[in-house]
Design an enzyme around this catalytic site. Structure first.
Site, PDB file in Angstrom:
ATOM      1  N   LYS A  91     -23.770  98.141 109.732  1.00  0.00           N
ATOM      2  CA  LYS A  91     -22.609  98.745 109.790  1.00  0.00           C
ATOM      3  C   LYS A  91     -20.871  98.659 109.837  1.00  0.00           C
ATOM      4  O   LYS A  91     -19.784  98.954 108.720  1.00  0.00           O
ATOM      5  CB  LYS A  91     -22.619 100.491 110.449  1.00  0.00           C
ATOM      6  N   CYS A 109     -13.186 106.226 110.225  1.00  0.00           N
ATOM      7  CA  CYS A 109     -14.066 104.976 109.969  1.00  0.00           C
ATOM      8  C   CYS A 109     -13.521 104.079 110.454  1.00  0.00           C
ATOM      9  O   CYS A 109     -13.071 102.874 110.940  1.00  0.00           O
ATOM     10  CB  CYS A 109     -15.006 105.044 109.266  1.00  0.00           C
ATOM     11  N   ASP A 166      10.010 106.033  91.842  1.00  0.00           N
ATOM     12  CA  ASP A 166       9.806 104.367  92.396  1.00  0.00           C
ATOM     13  C   ASP A 166       8.538 104.488  93.092  1.00  0.00           C
ATOM     14  O   ASP A 166       7.887 105.283  94.353  1.00  0.00           O
ATOM     15  CB  ASP A 166      10.985 103.881  93.322  1.00  0.00           C
TER      16      ASP A 166
END
Length: 432
Positions: free
Chosen positions: A214, A270, A428
């Site tokens: 993970k 995460c 921009d």
């Protein structure tokens, strides 16, 4: 099968709903009585596309929520899907996991059958066997292999796409040290594998390897994003369109097109937490994670680069500036580690009058910044603004057109390449 899930956050709620959809009987345990009531009423306690329908179909029926751990006694397997937030040093806080393990051990003490405990949360290698299992042993008076078994089954769900990712996964990782645990988890996922549109790989490995997979997965993706952002920054200096470059290198099958959209960088629940955790874990073993340190450094610089571009176009002191997008990415109301926070902080330092808009994350951000102005629509946010900073690439932002005409100064600084440059605005882009 009868499956219990401890935790009703983004992961716990998603897997509980999908296990019910797959035909399992599901008991969801959470300490928040409001969340429990919502689940039993068929209501989703979090914002995730498609979740409302699943909860309406199964909440209070195949999926029942409770605050009572004793209710997991009748289940075959329990998934621990609890938060492991970052400590100040980047290491993970296991307090919720430890409390759940102790409560689960009390239940296992009264069970006669062999119960499988599966860690679904993201934890450092060694945590499942060396921290969680001993707590269950102490509370239950039983040992691993004699009264209960343990396994690790990491998740790879993207917020905003969690239901699709669960339904059709690239891989299912089963970390266990005994055949019976592997067999049980394969039975849990068998209906999913049979129904999946693709052909998900079933990775059977050790517990420590599953824990590391993970972290390796997220660290690799975060590094890929920071690399394309670094290249994008260089492209900008040379007047090169980074997106055309990315489209070309994506044709190399060794690179592919995923995670090659340069811009403001990554956030969420995460990547920041997991990269911080693996860096802290590396230092705990006296290893200096140079590349991962650079990954974070590049990511942290992107909001400042956006603000520097703004400074090149206008002085925003005392002026209304629209912050377009607050969630860390589209499809979610999650503002954890969103790039909008450093952008807002930078605008406050510049004495700008901020007006912010997001389709779903406004209330979450309002709790953190109650004193800035929040608009109910993109058009309202842009009206009278001297500049607009695009932070989250919600689809509706790409459809804006006449709304720019209501700006006091049509300065548009795009951090996600969501706005099409056009006559009438001073445009921009961050890396193009």
């Amino acid at each position: 099968m009868h499956v219990s899930v401890v935790g009703s956050g983004y992961i716990g709620t998603t897997i509980a709903a999908w296990f019910a959809e797959l035909g399992h009987t599901v008991t969801n345990v959470d300490i928040d009585e409001d969340v429990v009531a919502a689940v039993n009423n068929g209501e989703a306690p979090i914002h995730e596309p498609g979740l409302d329908e699943l909860m309406a179909a199964h909440g209070g029926d195949a999926l029942v929520a409770t605050t009572d751990y004793d209710e997991v006694a009748g289940s075959d397997v329990t998934f621990l899907a609890l938060p492991t937030p970052s400590n100040d040093d980047g290491s993970i806080d296991l307090s919720a996991m430890k409390a759940a393990a102790e409560s689960l051990g009390d239940v296992i003490a009264e069970k006669d059958d062999d119960h499988l405990v599966v860690v679904k949360s993201t934890v450092i290698p060694g945590t499942t066997a060396e921290t969680i299992a001993p707590i269950i042993e102490d509370a239950s008076g039983k040992t691993v292999g004699e009264g209960f078994r343990i396994a690790m089954n990491p998740e790879f769900l993207r917020e905003g796409f969690a239901l699709d990712d669960f339904k059709d996964p690239d891989k299912i990782v089963i970390g266990a040290e005994d055949d019976q645990a592997v067999e049980t988890l394969n039975r849990v996922y068998e209906p999913l594998v049979e129904a999946a549109a693709g052909d998900p790989a079933i990775v059977e490995t050790g517990i420590r390897e599953a824990e590391m997979i993970k972290y390796a997965n997220n660290a690799f993706l975060a590094t890929k994003v920071s690399l394309i952002n670094e290249l994008g920054n260089i492209c900008k200096e040379y007047g090169v369109d980074a997106y055309e470059v990315a489209d070309a290198i994506a044709l190399d099958h060794r690179i592919d097109e995923h995670f090659l959209r340069s811009g403001l960088g990554w956030g969420g629940s995460c990547f920041p937490k997991d990269v911080a955790a693996i860096r802290a874990a590396a230092r705990d073993r006296d290893y200096d994670p140079v590349l991962l340190d650079a990954t974070v450094e590049v990511n942290d610089r992107q909001p400042e680069r956006l603000l520097d571009l703004l400074d090149d176009h206008t002085d925003v002191a005392g002026k209304r500036v629209a912050v377009m997008g607050l969630a860390f990415k589209p499809g979610t109301d999650d503002i954890r580690y969103t790039r909008a926070v450093p952008v807002i902080e930078g605008l406050l330092e510049r004495d700008a009058e901020i007006v912010a808009y997001d389709p779903v994350a406004t209330e979450n951000m309002r709790e953190q910044y109650p004193d800035i102005t929040y608009a109910d629509s993109a058009a309202e946010a842009l009206e009278g603004a001297s500049a607009a900073l695009f932070v989250t690439d919600w689809d509706e932002f790409g459809a804006l057109d006449a709304e720019f005409e209501a700006m006091a100064e049509p300065v548009v600084i795009d951090g996600r390449r969501i706005v099409e440059p056009r006559d009438g605005i001073e445009y921009d882009g961050l890396t193009w």
